[in-house]
Design a protein around this motif. Structure first.
Motif, PDB file in Angstrom:
ATOM      1  N   ASP A  36       0.860  -1.200   0.000  1.00 60.85           N
ATOM      2  CA  ASP A  36       0.000   0.000   0.000  1.00 60.85           C
ATOM      3  C   ASP A  36       0.884   1.235   0.000  1.00 60.85           C
ATOM      4  O   ASP A  36       1.893   1.289   0.703  1.00 60.85           O
ATOM      5  N   GLY A  47     -18.475   7.495   3.643  1.00 61.72           N
ATOM      6  CA  GLY A  47     -19.553   7.763   4.581  1.00 61.72           C
ATOM      7  C   GLY A  47     -19.402   6.950   5.869  1.00 61.72           C
ATOM      8  O   GLY A  47     -20.158   7.125   6.807  1.00 61.72           O
ATOM      9  N   GLY A  49     -20.267   4.136   6.558  1.00 64.30           N
ATOM     10  CA  GLY A  49     -21.401   3.258   6.860  1.00 64.30           C
ATOM     11  C   GLY A  49     -21.035   1.811   6.546  1.00 64.30           C
ATOM     12  O   GLY A  49     -20.687   1.485   5.416  1.00 64.30           O
ATOM     13  N   ARG A  99     -13.206   5.353   8.736  1.00 64.12           N
ATOM     14  CA  ARG A  99     -12.329   4.487   7.942  1.00 64.12           C
ATOM     15  C   ARG A  99     -10.900   4.478   8.466  1.00 64.12           C
ATOM     16  O   ARG A  99     -10.164   3.510   8.273  1.00 64.12           O
ATOM     17  N   VAL A 122       2.817   1.046  -6.097  1.00 65.68           N
ATOM     18  CA  VAL A 122       3.051   0.264  -7.313  1.00 65.68           C
ATOM     19  C   VAL A 122       2.994   1.183  -8.535  1.00 65.68           C
ATOM     20  O   VAL A 122       2.071   1.977  -8.695  1.00 65.68           O
ATOM     21  N   ASP A 269     -13.267  -1.147  -5.418  1.00 63.22           N
ATOM     22  CA  ASP A 269     -13.429   0.022  -6.300  1.00 63.22           C
ATOM     23  C   ASP A 269     -12.602  -0.113  -7.578  1.00 63.22           C
ATOM     24  O   ASP A 269     -12.974   0.434  -8.622  1.00 63.22           O
TER      25      ASP A 269
HETATM   26  C1  LIG Z   1     -17.570  10.242  -0.138  1.00 63.41           C
HETATM   27  C2  LIG Z   1     -17.773   8.746  -0.183  1.00 63.41           C
HETATM   28  C3  LIG Z   1     -18.691   8.157   0.706  1.00 63.41           C
HETATM   29  C4  LIG Z   1     -18.830   6.755   0.719  1.00 63.41           C
HETATM   30  N1  LIG Z   1     -19.641   6.207   1.663  1.00 63.41           N
HETATM   31  C5  LIG Z   1     -19.710   4.858   1.793  1.00 63.41           C
HETATM   32  C6  LIG Z   1     -20.428   4.277   2.868  1.00 63.41           C
HETATM   33  O1  LIG Z   1     -20.964   4.962   3.761  1.00 63.41           O
HETATM   34  N2  LIG Z   1     -20.474   2.924   2.940  1.00 63.41           N
HETATM   35  C7  LIG Z   1     -19.875   2.133   2.012  1.00 63.41           C
HETATM   36  O2  LIG Z   1     -19.975   0.895   2.102  1.00 63.41           O
HETATM   37  N3  LIG Z   1     -19.152   2.663   1.008  1.00 63.41           N
HETATM   38  C8  LIG Z   1     -19.030   4.002   0.876  1.00 63.41           C
HETATM   39  N4  LIG Z   1     -18.251   4.554  -0.107  1.00 63.41           N
HETATM   40  C9  LIG Z   1     -17.500   3.642  -0.997  1.00 63.41           C
HETATM   41  C10 LIG Z   1     -16.288   3.072  -0.261  1.00 63.41           C
HETATM   42  O3  LIG Z   1     -15.526   4.114   0.293  1.00 63.41           O
HETATM   43  C11 LIG Z   1     -15.419   2.251  -1.231  1.00 63.41           C
HETATM   44  O4  LIG Z   1     -16.255   1.433  -2.002  1.00 63.41           O
HETATM   45  C12 LIG Z   1     -14.402   1.379  -0.486  1.00 63.41           C
HETATM   46  O5  LIG Z   1     -13.451   2.170   0.163  1.00 63.41           O
HETATM   47  C13 LIG Z   1     -13.688   0.446  -1.475  1.00 63.41           C
HETATM   48  O6  LIG Z   1     -12.637  -0.229  -0.837  1.00 63.41           O
HETATM   49  P1  LIG Z   1     -11.331  -0.674  -1.646  1.00 63.41           P
HETATM   50  O7  LIG Z   1     -10.563  -1.536  -0.719  1.00 63.41           O
HETATM   51  O8  LIG Z   1     -11.718  -1.174  -2.969  1.00 63.41           O
HETATM   52  O9  LIG Z   1     -10.545   0.674  -1.956  1.00 63.41           O
HETATM   53  P2  LIG Z   1      -9.890   1.782  -0.950  1.00 63.41           P
HETATM   54  O10 LIG Z   1     -10.586   1.742   0.357  1.00 63.41           O
HETATM   55  O11 LIG Z   1      -9.916   3.036  -1.716  1.00 63.41           O
HETATM   56  O12 LIG Z   1      -8.409   1.269  -0.745  1.00 63.41           O
HETATM   57  C14 LIG Z   1      -7.479   1.339  -1.777  1.00 63.41           C
HETATM   58  C15 LIG Z   1      -6.064   1.304  -1.189  1.00 63.41           C
HETATM   59  O13 LIG Z   1      -5.128   1.211  -2.260  1.00 63.41           O
HETATM   60  C16 LIG Z   1      -4.000   2.017  -1.971  1.00 63.41           C
HETATM   61  N5  LIG Z   1      -3.359   2.348  -3.255  1.00 63.41           N
HETATM   62  C17 LIG Z   1      -3.854   3.121  -4.246  1.00 63.41           C
HETATM   63  N6  LIG Z   1      -2.988   3.170  -5.275  1.00 63.41           N
HETATM   64  C18 LIG Z   1      -1.923   2.410  -4.928  1.00 63.41           C
HETATM   65  C19 LIG Z   1      -0.699   2.063  -5.587  1.00 63.41           C
HETATM   66  N7  LIG Z   1      -0.408   2.506  -6.813  1.00 63.41           N
HETATM   67  N8  LIG Z   1       0.181   1.271  -4.934  1.00 63.41           N
HETATM   68  C20 LIG Z   1      -0.101   0.797  -3.689  1.00 63.41           C
HETATM   69  N9  LIG Z   1      -1.255   1.101  -3.020  1.00 63.41           N
HETATM   70  C21 LIG Z   1      -2.155   1.889  -3.650  1.00 63.41           C
HETATM   71  C22 LIG Z   1      -4.592   3.209  -1.228  1.00 63.41           C
HETATM   72  O14 LIG Z   1      -3.618   3.856  -0.426  1.00 63.41           O
HETATM   73  C23 LIG Z   1      -5.702   2.559  -0.405  1.00 63.41           C
HETATM   74  O15 LIG Z   1      -5.266   2.201   0.887  1.00 63.41           O
HETATM   75  C24 LIG Z   1     -18.097   5.942  -0.180  1.00 63.41           C
HETATM   76  C25 LIG Z   1     -17.192   6.534  -1.078  1.00 63.41           C
HETATM   77  C26 LIG Z   1     -17.032   7.921  -1.071  1.00 63.41           C
HETATM   78  C27 LIG Z   1     -16.026   8.550  -2.015  1.00 63.41           C
END
Ligand SMILES: Cc1cc2nc3c(=O)[nH]c(=O)nc-3n(C[C@H](O)[C@H](O)[C@H](O)COP(=O)(O)OP(=O)(O)OC[C@H]3O[C@@H](n4cnc5c(N)ncnc54)[C@H](O)[C@@H]3O)c2cc1C
Length: 388
Positions: A36, A47, A49, A99, A122, A269
């Protein structure tokens, strides 16, 4: 040069952490590396949630009590774009956990499971014969891209991101609320629809508050994004002035790309797994991270397959989410008309079973039975006739 890793996971959010935990659950001796670019604890615009469905995933990953010290919230109030209201108790409580806390706990659990966690951004991913080379020095049998909405790995693998029409943008902040405020509020707005504000009380005298809308709707205003998002939040929740405002975009599942290429699988995501009706992404991230790890580990056990772990991952996604994603695709299309959502909320206000179902579709992997869809459409059409 490292020895070959069984799996390299890029990103330590919910998707990456779930993948790492599952890989070690399935094969306790597996060589798993999580990279990371951030050092934990780190903040993430969200959010906060955490749906009941996500807690089930946490239990599957061996972490049933990860957020047990946070207050469960059962009351949910939704105001539709046309002003229809429902305040009801959800079948299973949700949680609100910042978070910064949630993700740090996950990464801690990943370390405790024997995964090597490196602070590393990365920048390159190259497909080689039988393996993937990360940043020229980290060879892996498979890579799980869990690096979020701006996924560098997805881009490097040549997979396009969600188009703008399937991307939302949202701002979140924190506001003071009475410590006993336990109602999760979603207030939808007709202007610039689809758009809504939320207030999700944490249980400690603060609430996560925010506002989100589709990217084309924001662009159509012709105004700076920040002014629109901050302005609408203040307008919709004037009694909850927010601090620590932070915005990010949300790639919605309606525009999801192919879930990987060769030995690179997209989770969370990075694969556009965000519910287009609610913006929920944490449950999907935990689920798809887990499924990606299962695909990789089982692929290894079977001695490899010409098409790599992607085929197994597609199959798992289809089984777990196929009908649900089809449901949300259709509902997202129908709900471009605010009248459809008015009808759905009005129906949910009268019928507890419809309310529970909408929660299940918006926060979990629920689907809508045909007779119910017909009842909502009938009401939507009747409302339309009455308005004429
Ligand atoms: C304003 C907002 C409100 C939201 N509210 C909600 C809610 O209330 N409830 C809910 O369920 N979802 C909510 N979401 C959606 C939720 O935040 C995401 O769906 C969730 O965080 C996805 O998790 P993830 O592990 O895919 O990505 P992330 O949580 O974004 O984690 C990605 C990780 O990858 C790392 N990374 C990125 N690029 C690199 C790289 N090149 N090399 C190494 N590491 C890297 C980052 O540092 C990060 O730690 C919301 C989103 C937003 C923007």
């Amino acid at each position: 040069m490292d020895d070959v890793w069984d799996v390299v996971i890029v990103g330590g959010g919910p998707a990456g952490s779930a993948a790492a935990l599952r890989a070690r659950q399935l094969r306790p001796d597996a060589r798993v590396l999580l990279l990371d670019k951030a050092a934990f604890p780190r903040d993430k615009a969200c959010g906060d949630g955490i749906a009941a469905h996500a807690r089930v995933e946490l239990a599957t990953l061996g972490l049933p009590d990860l957020i047990a010290d946070y207050r469960p919230t059962s009351r949910l109030s939704v105001v539709s774009p046309g002003g229809a209201r429902v305040l009801a108790t959800v079948a299973r409580p949700n949680h609100v956990v910042p978070r910064k806390v949630f993700d740090a706990r996950l990464v801690e659990a990943v370390r405790a499971a024997g995964v090597e966690v490196r602070h590393h951004r990365v920048r390159s991913v190259d497909a080689r014969d039988g393996y993937v080379l990360v940043d020229g020095a980290i060879p892996a049998r498979a890579v799980i891209a869990a690096d979020g909405a701006n996924s560098a790995v997805r881009r490097l693998a040549g997979i396009p991101a969600s188009p703008d029409g399937h991307t939302a943008i949202a701002v979140r902040g924190y506001a003071d609320v009475p410590a006993d405020d336990d109602v999760q509020l979603i207030a939808m707005q007709r202007e610039g629809w689809p758009a809504y504000a939320w207030s999700f009380p944490v249980g400690d005298g603060t609430a996560n508050v925010g506002f989100g809308m589709l990217l084309p709707g924001l662009r159509a205003t012709g105004l700076p994004g920040r002014a629109v998002l901050h302005g609408r939040l203040a307008e919709l929740l004037p009694h909850l002035p927010a601090r620590d405002l932070r915005a990010h975009h949300l790639p919605l599942s309606t525009g999801r790309p192919t879930p990987g290429a060769g030995r690179v699988l997209l989770a969370g995501d990075a694969g556009s797994f965000i519910n287009p009706l609610t913006g929920e992404g944490i449950y999907y991230a935990l689920l798809t991270g887990r499924l990606a790890a299962e695909a990789v580990m089982q692929y290894g056990e079977q001695g490899g397959h010409a098409q790599g772990p992607l085929r197994a991952y597609r199959r798992k996604l289809r089984k777990a989410l196929g009908r649900h994603l089809l449901t949300t695709d259709v509902l997202a299309f129908a709900s471009r008309s605010p009248g459809f959502i008015d009808a759905a909320i009005a129906t949910a206000a009268r019928r507890g079973d419809v309310f529970d179902l909408l929660v299940d579709v918006g926060l979990g992997a629920g689907t809508v039975p045909l007779p119910l869809a017909a009842a909502v459409v009938r009401r939507w059409l009747l409302d339309g006739v009455r308005r004429r």
